[in-house]
Write a protein that holds these residues in place. Sequence first.
Motif, mmCIF file in Angstrom:
data_model
loop_
_atom_site.group_PDB
_atom_site.id
_atom_site.type_symbol
_atom_site.label_atom_id
_atom_site.label_comp_id
_atom_site.label_asym_id
_atom_site.label_seq_id
_atom_site.Cartn_x
_atom_site.Cartn_y
_atom_site.Cartn_z
ATOM 1 N N ASP A 98 -3.573 -2.989 8.183
ATOM 2 C CA ASP A 98 -2.123 -3.031 8.415
ATOM 3 C C ASP A 98 -1.804 -1.996 9.510
ATOM 4 N N VAL A 99 -0.764 -2.230 10.316
ATOM 5 C CA VAL A 99 -0.432 -1.290 11.400
ATOM 6 C C VAL A 99 0.072 0.054 10.863
ATOM 7 N N HIS A 100 0.458 0.073 9.568
ATOM 8 C CA HIS A 100 0.931 1.321 8.955
ATOM 9 C C HIS A 100 -0.199 2.002 8.159
ATOM 10 N N GLY B 263 1.705 -6.014 5.198
ATOM 11 C CA GLY B 263 2.790 -6.219 6.155
ATOM 12 C C GLY B 263 2.569 -7.486 6.970
ATOM 13 N N HIS C 261 0.763 -1.256 0.000
ATOM 14 C CA HIS C 261 0.000 0.000 0.000
ATOM 15 C C HIS C 261 0.795 1.309 0.000
ATOM 16 N N TYR D 207 5.548 -9.320 9.956
ATOM 17 C CA TYR D 207 6.982 -9.554 10.057
ATOM 18 C C TYR D 207 7.369 -10.621 11.064
ATOM 19 N N ASP E 115 0.873 -7.130 10.394
ATOM 20 C CA ASP E 115 1.790 -6.501 11.353
ATOM 21 C C ASP E 115 1.023 -5.776 12.459
HETATM 22 ZN ZN ZN Z 1 2.677 -2.422 7.687
#
Ligand code: ZN
Length: 393
Positions: A181-183, A312, A145, A314, A275
Amino acid sequence: EFNIVRPKGYTISYHANPEMEKHHFGQTHPMKPWRLTLTKSLVSAYGMPFAMDNYNTRAATYEELNSFHASDYLDYLGTAPAEDMPRDIDNPDKEVRFNLGGSDCPLFHGLYDYCSMSGGCSLDAARKICNEQSKIAIAWGGGLHHAKRSEASGFCYINDIVIAILQLLRCYPRVLYIDIDVHHGDGVEEAFFSTDRVMTVSFHKYQPEVFFPGTGGLEDNGPKSEHNPGAHHAINVPLNDGITDEQYESLFQNIIGKVNEHFKPSVIALQCGADSLAGDRLGRFNLQVQGHGACVAFCKKLDLPMIIFGGGGYTPRNVARAWAYETSIAIGCQDKIDPTIPQHAPWREHFVHDTLFPTLEQILGEPRANRNTQKRLQEIVQHVHEQLRFVSH
Ligand code: ZN
Ligand code: ZLM
Ligand code: CA
């Protein structure tokens, strides 16, 4: 245990390119494409492929990538020498201009192939949704993204989501993009900034100057000019460290429920970056596989065609858990699968705990402190409701 059957009345499809998974960003880079192999092997160990249409997708063509990305960027992406090769002395400025070759977006061997495979996987999913051959199309190899029209960013070089949404817009009037996503889903938000045919909603950790990419504040809702159709069509849900399943689910259902009523999407594009799970190497939240999956279940209940992308993630064993569980939710067999990871699953030892649903204590030892107050979460909901008063289709 192969009692998983095709759901009646609708088709689920799984889109993947096994060649993609063989690429490496570099020994210690957090992005590990083999998490897709781990996911597929868990999905297979549960017998889920029997309940889906399974596609081995081809790479996207230059023309397909060009539907979003600039030609000079794609040309350089296709020819830039890998890190360990002699530098391209004819183009000293291009690596800087396109943000290629730093530690986040390294120039690794087979980079262009990897990118076009990710794009191809998501585009194939979009095409199956367009021609109604699939109700839910799963593309775990997509979800990148952050990529911009002419710039790589945050492990993302090609924005497969934007390319897939552009395809959806050929057949559907309105697309709802949701990003867990955490971002912050900045690349997708920016690409559809000035249209009212795409509404973007991102939930993310927000702490400018500290946490990547630093954009996506509560008040960032699209162009400020009321004459621009894209005004009010970007929703951002900025969160702090340690949010729990309970808080996240309630926030997600409240916000996405309201967005659905006002925007009335014809199709959903859901980015499921893993993530946001507890114990992620880069993440900050306390979500469990159940809470992450509840977002997918809620979207499925809206009963619209849907693409589910990866993103994401990880800590590969938790990525595989979440995405395998979410595949089962798409199929509707989540109550039939055994929470104990099957004996014959490859890399079974790799999961450390033999359950699909490890507890926070199993994942972390000590859970991360929760910095999200109920008061702040209520303010966020309030602000989103106010934005939605301007949105009616
Ligand atoms: Zn992310
Ligand atoms: N440094 N190696 C999420 C994208 C997040 C930018 C700070 C790099 C890392 C990270 C790379 C092996 C998605 C930033 C970070 C250190 C400038 C980010 C290589 C560790 C390593 O060990 C590492 C040498 C690397 C990168 C950590 N980078 C952590 N966070 C973010 C990008 C992508 O999940 O949303 C979607 C797929 N970048 O914070 C710096 C500012 C580079
Ligand atoms: Ca997000």
